[in-house]
Design a protein around this motif. Structure first.
Motif, PDB file in Angstrom:
ATOM      1  N   ALA C 168       3.933   1.713   3.013  1.00 18.14           N
ATOM      2  CA  ALA C 168       3.291   1.479   1.715  1.00 18.14           C
ATOM      3  C   ALA C 168       3.801   0.199   1.076  1.00 18.14           C
ATOM      4  CB  ALA C 168       3.548   2.669   0.786  1.00 18.14           C
ATOM      5  N   GLU C 313      -1.930   0.159  -5.712  1.00 15.96           N
ATOM      6  CA  GLU C 313      -2.010   1.617  -5.515  1.00 15.96           C
ATOM      7  C   GLU C 313      -3.271   2.003  -4.747  1.00 15.96           C
ATOM      8  OE1 GLU C 313      -1.449   3.580  -9.247  1.00 15.96           O
ATOM      9  OE2 GLU C 313       0.643   2.915  -9.380  1.00 15.96           O
ATOM     10  N   ALA C 314      -4.373   1.352  -5.087  1.00 12.28           N
ATOM     11  CA  ALA C 314      -5.606   1.609  -4.321  1.00 12.28           C
ATOM     12  C   ALA C 314      -5.416   1.190  -2.871  1.00 12.28           C
ATOM     13  CB  ALA C 314      -6.779   0.867  -4.961  1.00 12.28           C
ATOM     14  N   ARG C 317      -3.577   3.860  -1.031  1.00 10.30           N
ATOM     15  CA  ARG C 317      -4.485   4.982  -0.725  1.00 10.30           C
ATOM     16  C   ARG C 317      -5.414   4.615   0.434  1.00 10.30           C
ATOM     17  NH1 ARG C 317      -4.984   5.249  -6.385  1.00 10.30           N
ATOM     18  NH2 ARG C 317      -7.110   4.409  -6.312  1.00 10.30           N
ATOM     19  N   GLN C 320      -3.642   4.966   3.649  1.00  5.11           N
ATOM     20  CA  GLN C 320      -3.461   6.354   4.066  1.00  5.11           C
ATOM     21  C   GLN C 320      -4.768   6.993   4.533  1.00  5.11           C
ATOM     22  OE1 GLN C 320      -1.633   7.394   0.395  1.00  5.11           O
ATOM     23  NE2 GLN C 320       0.455   6.967   1.103  1.00  5.11           N
ATOM     24  N   SER C 321      -5.853   6.661   3.841  1.00  6.87           N
ATOM     25  CA  SER C 321      -7.130   7.307   4.176  1.00  6.87           C
ATOM     26  C   SER C 321      -7.852   6.614   5.328  1.00  6.87           C
ATOM     27  CB  SER C 321      -8.048   7.300   2.949  1.00  6.87           C
ATOM     28  OG  SER C 321      -8.536   5.975   2.727  1.00  6.87           O
ATOM     29  N   THR C 325     -11.613   1.930  -0.432  1.00 10.93           N
ATOM     30  CA  THR C 325     -11.193   2.599  -1.659  1.00 10.93           C
ATOM     31  C   THR C 325     -11.510   1.715  -2.854  1.00 10.93           C
ATOM     32  OG1 THR C 325      -9.396   3.657  -0.441  1.00 10.93           O
ATOM     33  CG2 THR C 325      -9.202   3.605  -2.841  1.00 10.93           C
TER      34      THR C 325
END
Lengths: 341, 341, 341, 341
Positions: C168, C313-314, C317, C320-321, C325
């Protein structure tokens, strides 16, 4: 274009073998018809895999072999004069490796012989005139976009010098290329020369004045400086910057791949003139074949070969004397267009 | 570090005003305490917005003003000798713009005066010694990684020369920078000089020998060549290539942004030395302030200022005579570490 | 300019100590008045040789120390929110290292607190906006000479990642710089992000997704792609190419010295961001000091700090996805000029 | 090498005429024996000055003409399938310009036909595999010196798109070159593709999605990104950076002459792919002639032609859907060595 041009190659050493390969497999429109070399074993090795070629130990026999329409001279320099005169006697077009003839007095005899024929037969092997970078520089200078050239800064570096290389050879063998290139790029004659001798590199063989810094003045008032350094250690590097009234143009720093690793971004430097000028040799021979098949003679002339010798000889005298030395030229026969300056 | 160093700036012209701005707003640890200039209006304009500074028309008054602990001389060259001697008389550390003193005979008087003091007070403003590129080159040469330096190829180009610029000034004002840089980079004295004069550019003012090509020999047998071309038209360009036994290093071709548009990839060339060497000036003055606050004197010395004058004078003689000219130096006082070669 | 600006530095670690040195010895017009760090030994070591500075273990005590007129926050990220709010409470101008506040929800609280004050006090430490290369690129883009920007290709490489660096963090610590730079260069908000994960390098620590390739879409329809590779091994490299309607401009490949040796021409790559961006840090702090002394607040704002967090932060995400996003932003208070796109 | 290889050239348009010239005057060992083109006037114009060539309006007649030993297909893409099958039926070696066959389903029929023969006859015209820069990059990657390749960053820019160029053609005509180059450089299959569409340049024709940014994933976990921009305005530019575990290598930024004038240092960008890849075309055809004369078939295969079509079709679907699209391949016949990944 029809039939392939039959070429006799004189000399089957390193350079001759390379030209045999080039005529056989690279250039279009030619074939090797005969090879002449005093060493028949060497000649046979050089023509392995080439069809329809005869091998000879005598120059005259090679020139008279069946199918020979043109001659490529790649024998050692001292053999050039006889080969050129033999080609002239037969009316054969000829591409002669540099130096045309090692001494300017003998080079002049070749010039006079060709002048007596009343037409050009010889092209001299100054391959830089066929290099893509030099051609771009020449084209830019000729365009006048940058105004009149004022100075050429030249660098000529080799990894290391071969055994037997002498201080004079830095001028009359290495700098000879810059002499021709400067005459051609500027369209001016080189009229005086000064040679400076910095303290030699510790990596040069004992007694060799290496590097040298040679300065030429031209008929048009330009200056040409040449660093020649034949034991630079790191690569084969030929650079030229033309400084003109309205800008400067540099060649010789081309790169094709940058590798970033181990703390730096790095471009390889070629190690050998056959690598750096591989395409120039191909273009030179192709241009000669193309012109010859059309019945024309183009490229650097016998006079250019003579002039390079005359300037180089003055350079060697300048190196020995430490002073400025004027270059003396014989009168230029009408056959040749003289340099402007 | 405590209190700010109070500096008297002599001269409030272009260079002096720039140094006032630099001391006030760029460097750390100094303040402008006094300014001396014969023209009070010019001095007042240069200190607008600067707090706590007194303005004087006389050098001595400026040096004696309250709070003055050091002197930065940015007045015209002919005024430097008197200002340096006045600073020496007061024991004030001084940073003196180049040329230290225009004539080497007078420069020698400054050297002798400082030598009599028995300690250094003067740093001379050869700012290239503080340029990041020159520092990297110096560091590489000193490391010995490339072996002994054999040649320096230098280029010094300006867009155009100011009114009144003479052929001699190409040597004693422009090439003066290369003279100091070469002495410093090589750690060797320049012992002889030859100046060549190609046919001038059509863009140079009538009568100005521009460009010139100046060659220096060093005590250690190295060669330094300098193209100086003050009407090149396209930009301010300072390049240096050090050719060594095991490799070459080049500076002066840095770029920071490449724009590809309109058929080409283009990097801008700075137009002015204040742009090219902006950081070097900042570092130079910061280094002087830092050293002075620590009670030390570093950087180029009065002897370096004298030597540059002596070499430049030989260069001008060489330009006039067309021949090789030896440089003559006075004996170097013990105060100064002499160059190696 | 008068009196020196008294600065309290919070945090005396690697970055804080560097800023203390910078304020004391590099920038003009400031002095270190107080240092706050929970570890008094570390604080004392960082202020060795600095005059007139008090040392504190509590943030509030440091801010209330005599002579403090402004605050530089260089403590670890989690301590920033409290320090910013304390500075706001005292009306002290503040320069806060990035990340302003690690979580966007908490970053928003800082934005709201400053918005309630009705005036800006905070400048966020996105130092690339002060880098000479980025400034040239920004100036070119703003000039409109190349038309509208269509894409930014970015590269961000580190020699190796520090212990504890997570997948991250490649996005929210490393790419955070590109997020701010892209918002600033384009004057557009980043509205969606996709993160691709090539098979990791064998030189990355087990489990770390390194390199990554992160793609941002902007409000104006431009595309920003970022290669982030924190174990590239060879150096610290930050590049950016802006592809516009009428041309492209590249930064991040500057060089200052080319060394030709051992078969190649080589330029060094810096090994560390403190080397690459040393001048940018100096300019950033000098600009902050200059503005603060004039009673102004300039540079990247608290909103820029918040926006960078929200986009990062997006990005995490998206990583991770594996999918695209969208970025969600809180409404921008009137205090801040919003991005164009 | 003996007799010249007699070649039938199919198609006498722009590309076909260029290949006729190349076979006649550039490459060694071949001659144009027949030309087939539905337009006899165009065919005659293309063979002006070429000796011993017959002209035909039908493909079959051209292949059956006297002296034909091999076929070079330079007709429009839709005619390729029939021509390839006709050459296969006669056992004639063939060099087929890209795209081999426009649709992958039909391309597969060519693959199957050749597989039934049990030996290769076709070489597909992906000329980048013969470009000196690509060859150096391939050689470096294969050496393993930089470790495993992780990403390829590619740029493909044209001055302007021809009339009728569609958004899909940016992928299946332009990016098709990068598809083959990536498969070849990495030795891996491309398994998925995502296409991003930034807001088009104002210089692109109405409705054309230009530029695009296309991302490929490979069987080995590498990532290949391609900026394709066919109305960039400034030149023809093909760049590729291979980012590996231990370093990165870049090609496509070669220069041969730097001109410093008018405030900048400038390198020209070629305007046309025939200029940029002139040598690659020469080498490609020479390699094909050399191999054919030795009875061998080398270079990119029919399977490579099929695979490029299959990947490009997935790319077009990805462009239309906006999402990630997996590539589907038919089983690879045993005749062809499959990609590693």
């Amino acid at each position: 274009m029809g039939e392939l041009l039959g070429v006799a190659v004189l000399g089957a050493g390193h350079m001759g073998a390379d030209h045999i390969r080039r005529l056989d497999r690279v250039v279009s429109g030619a074939r090797v018809a005969a090879v002449g070399d005093p060493d028949p074993a060497r000649a046979k090795e050089a023509v392995a895999g080439v069809d329809g070629v005869s091998v000879h130990t005598e120059t005259e026999a090679a020139l008279d072999a069946p199918g020979v329409e043109a001659v490529l001279i790649a024998s050692p320099g001292p053999a050039h004069e006889e080969a050129l005169l033999a080609a002239f006697a037969r009316g054969l077009p000829v591409l002669c490796e540099k130096p045309m003839v090692p001494e300017s007095a003998r080079a002049l005899r070749v010039v006079e012989a060709e002048a007596r024929l009343g037409r050009r037969l010889a092209q001299i092997g100054f391959m830089r005139r066929y290099d893509a970078e030099y051609l771009r520089l020449k084209s830019l200078l000729d365009s006048g976009r940058l105004g009149r050239p004022l100075m050429l800064h030249c660098v000529h570096r080799n990894v290391s010098s071969p055994p037997g290389f002498t201080s004079a050879m830095l001028v009359n063998s290495s700098v000879a290329h810059e002499i021709d290139a400067a005459r051609w790029l500027l369209g001016q004659e080189l009229t005086a020369v000064t040679a400076l001798r910095p303290r030699p590199s510790g990596n040069a063989p004992e007694g060799l004045l290496d590097p040298q810094f040679v300065l030429f003045e031209t008929g048009g008032g330009a200056l040409v400086d040449v660093e020649v350094f034949v034991n630079c250690g790191f690569g084969y590097q030929v650079r030229c910057e033309a400084v003109c009234e309205a800008g400067s143009a540099r060649i010789g720093e081309a790169h094709s791949m940058v590798v970033t690793a181990e703390g730096g971004a790095r471009e390889e430097v070629p190690q050998d003139y056959l690598v750096r000028f591989a395409d120039a040799y191909d273009r030179e021979v192709q241009a000669w074949v193309d012109a010859t098949r059309r019945g024309r003679v183009t490229g650097p002339s016998a006079w250019d070969g003579y002039a390079a010798s005359a300037v180089a000889e003055a350079g060697v005298r300048a190196l020995q004397s430490g002073g400025r030395t004027a270059v003396e030229f014989a009168p230029c026969p009408e056959l040749y267009p003289q340099a402007a300056g």
